[in-house]
Design a protein around this motif. Sequence first.
Motif, PDB file in Angstrom:
ATOM      1  N   GLY A 267       0.808  -1.210   0.000  1.00  0.00           N
ATOM      2  CA  GLY A 267       0.000   0.000   0.000  1.00  0.00           C
ATOM      3  C   GLY A 267       0.840   1.258   0.000  1.00  0.00           C
ATOM      4  O   GLY A 267       0.310   2.365   0.085  1.00  0.00           O
ATOM      5  N   SER A 272       2.743  -0.327  -4.816  1.00  0.00           N
ATOM      6  CA  SER A 272       1.482  -0.066  -5.524  1.00  0.00           C
ATOM      7  C   SER A 272       1.749   0.264  -6.988  1.00  0.00           C
ATOM      8  O   SER A 272       0.986  -0.159  -7.878  1.00  0.00           O
ATOM      9  N   PHE A 313      -4.054   0.830   3.525  1.00  0.00           N
ATOM     10  CA  PHE A 313      -3.569   1.340   2.244  1.00  0.00           C
ATOM     11  C   PHE A 313      -3.410   0.212   1.224  1.00  0.00           C
ATOM     12  O   PHE A 313      -3.654   0.413   0.033  1.00  0.00           O
ATOM     13  N   ALA A 317      -5.327   0.251  -2.315  1.00  0.00           N
ATOM     14  CA  ALA A 317      -4.597   0.127  -3.576  1.00  0.00           C
ATOM     15  C   ALA A 317      -5.120  -1.046  -4.396  1.00  0.00           C
ATOM     16  O   ALA A 317      -5.331  -0.920  -5.614  1.00  0.00           O
ATOM     17  N   VAL A 523      -2.985   6.637  -1.534  1.00  0.00           N
ATOM     18  CA  VAL A 523      -1.777   5.835  -1.740  1.00  0.00           C
ATOM     19  C   VAL A 523      -0.703   6.666  -2.437  1.00  0.00           C
ATOM     20  O   VAL A 523       0.477   6.636  -2.062  1.00  0.00           O
ATOM     21  N   ARG A 526       0.886   8.987   0.090  1.00  0.00           N
ATOM     22  CA  ARG A 526       1.233   8.412   1.389  1.00  0.00           C
ATOM     23  C   ARG A 526       2.714   8.618   1.691  1.00  0.00           C
ATOM     24  O   ARG A 526       3.579   8.470   0.815  1.00  0.00           O
TER      25      ARG A 526
END
Length: 606
Positions: A267, A272, A313, A317, A523, A526
Amino acid sequence: MCGITGWVDFTRDLTVERKLLAAMTDTLRPRGPDAAGLWLAPHVGLGHRRLAVVDIEGGVQPMLVRRRGPDTATVLTYSGELYNFRELRTQLITLGHRFSTSSDTEVVLTAYLEWGAGFVDRLRGIYAFAIWDAAREELLLVRDRLGVKPLYYYAYEGGVLFASEPKAILANPLFTPRMSVDKLPILFNPRLTMPWETPFTDLRQLQPGHLARVGRSGTHETPYWRLVSREHHDDYGTTVGTVREILDDVVVHQLVADVPLCTLLSGGLDSSAITALAALRSYGDLQSYSVDFAGADDDFTATALRPERDMPFALAAARHIGVGHTPITLEPSALAEVTPTTLAARDLPSLGQFDASMYLLFEQIRARSTVALSGEGADEVFGGYPWFFDRSTVWGDTFPWLGSAPRLTDCLAPDVLASVRPHDDERDRYRTMMARVPRLAGESGLAARMREVLYLSLQGPLLYLLDRKDRMSMALGLEVRVPFCDHVLLEYVWNVPWPMKVADGREKSLLRAAVSDLLPPEVLWRAKSAYPATFSSDHAKAVRADLATVLNDSASPLRELLDMRKIREAADGQVKTMTMANNLQFVLPVVEVDRWLRTYDVSITS
């Protein structure tokens, strides 16, 4: 992926050593559970354990070609994946070569026959291999450019032992497990290890991007690849587009497999991005996996390097990308149980919970897949760690990930501290790596310093992570591929100026811009969060109990080397570092080094 080993000795007949070579090879069974092979001649023996990923029926090893008669064999034992093998195969066919398999192994061997040792410049992939050329009476050892695949060797007068892991070399009585007390700094902080170094006396790693020639005159190691600094002339938009183009090409090549393939999805931005790019090109239902710990809802503790949990997350994702996702939840109590296994996989002191949890994660993934794509390398290539953005660590006169944090070597016994002089040792290592930085003429100030910081991060931290990922995955016969460690991508991004790498004021701006259309905002934006740790009180109690056992054991091999009072104070205090999950992670090497010294019966010399 596979496991390789071998033995060259110009002073003895190795055809009578089949049993010993078989024993060396068998130690690597976990790396290659699908098949085994041996090849022996008077002065050379090669062993191979195979994990079949491409051309399941073909690609048997060691692979042999005879060009001009019985005494002109060229033999290959190979571990890795050559991502451009189809392109090379086409070139070789136009040059008149014929192939009997569809494996990349045969491409490697044929490329050597056509171009000699210079063929390594044409390879794109992750690999470690050995080629015996009987006509030249020479063994060629080769390791990939970033050191994704390991290769160790012990050179002695008259010959050499080599292997994917130390255990195969340790299986030969010619090698005795010893270490100098001067190696304590790299045992207590593996990220200080030089690219050629191991704690074992006389056991070397073949450096990334290097080859070694073994002949009657001895063993000689030379580089075949280095990073080169050049002026970057592309504007920002072109740079972003080029990064996306290279990444897409890398992932396409790394999706090639004749076995089930998945991704590791935390995530975070890196994993991702890889999962999203793989999903665009995948012809089947792509699966992804993440790791978490039972009880994390209650005991998770935010740190500088782990500000939040991955699970929300990872799920976000996966939903956005449209892949099947399986969260794998581990019991913290299981970590201690698997530590002997992770030690055996590493042949070096375990990293405690981080090795153990990764092994348990891979154990569950291996029941479903044989190949996984992972996000290692993005932080080092694009600039993702907190220390890149902390002025004091950036400009500190040492490795930036260490900064002003306490060192476990400060807890050495006074006489050992005076002998080892760990602060001088650290400074010497720093100076050695700084001398290797490929500088850009005319560059100065922050731009020049960030080139240094990025280069240093591509050494200790990245090799440390790649080593852990290789050992824990291959102990289960799982092949993990790392697209961000593609050398074509690195060569391009390396020369992108630092302001362009952080154009939006955040870490990894360039990567974020290149994949901005693929990921959900939560994401995409992040903050960096490292591989998960457990903060379970039960796990902490187990670590404290193990530490107390070592500190109270008069037979501990570390007994005379440590100041036990300082170790206890460190365990009970609150060690603050940018990279540590807690103070127990700081003192954990005491437990793991003690276990390693006992298990491998390592003698310590002054």
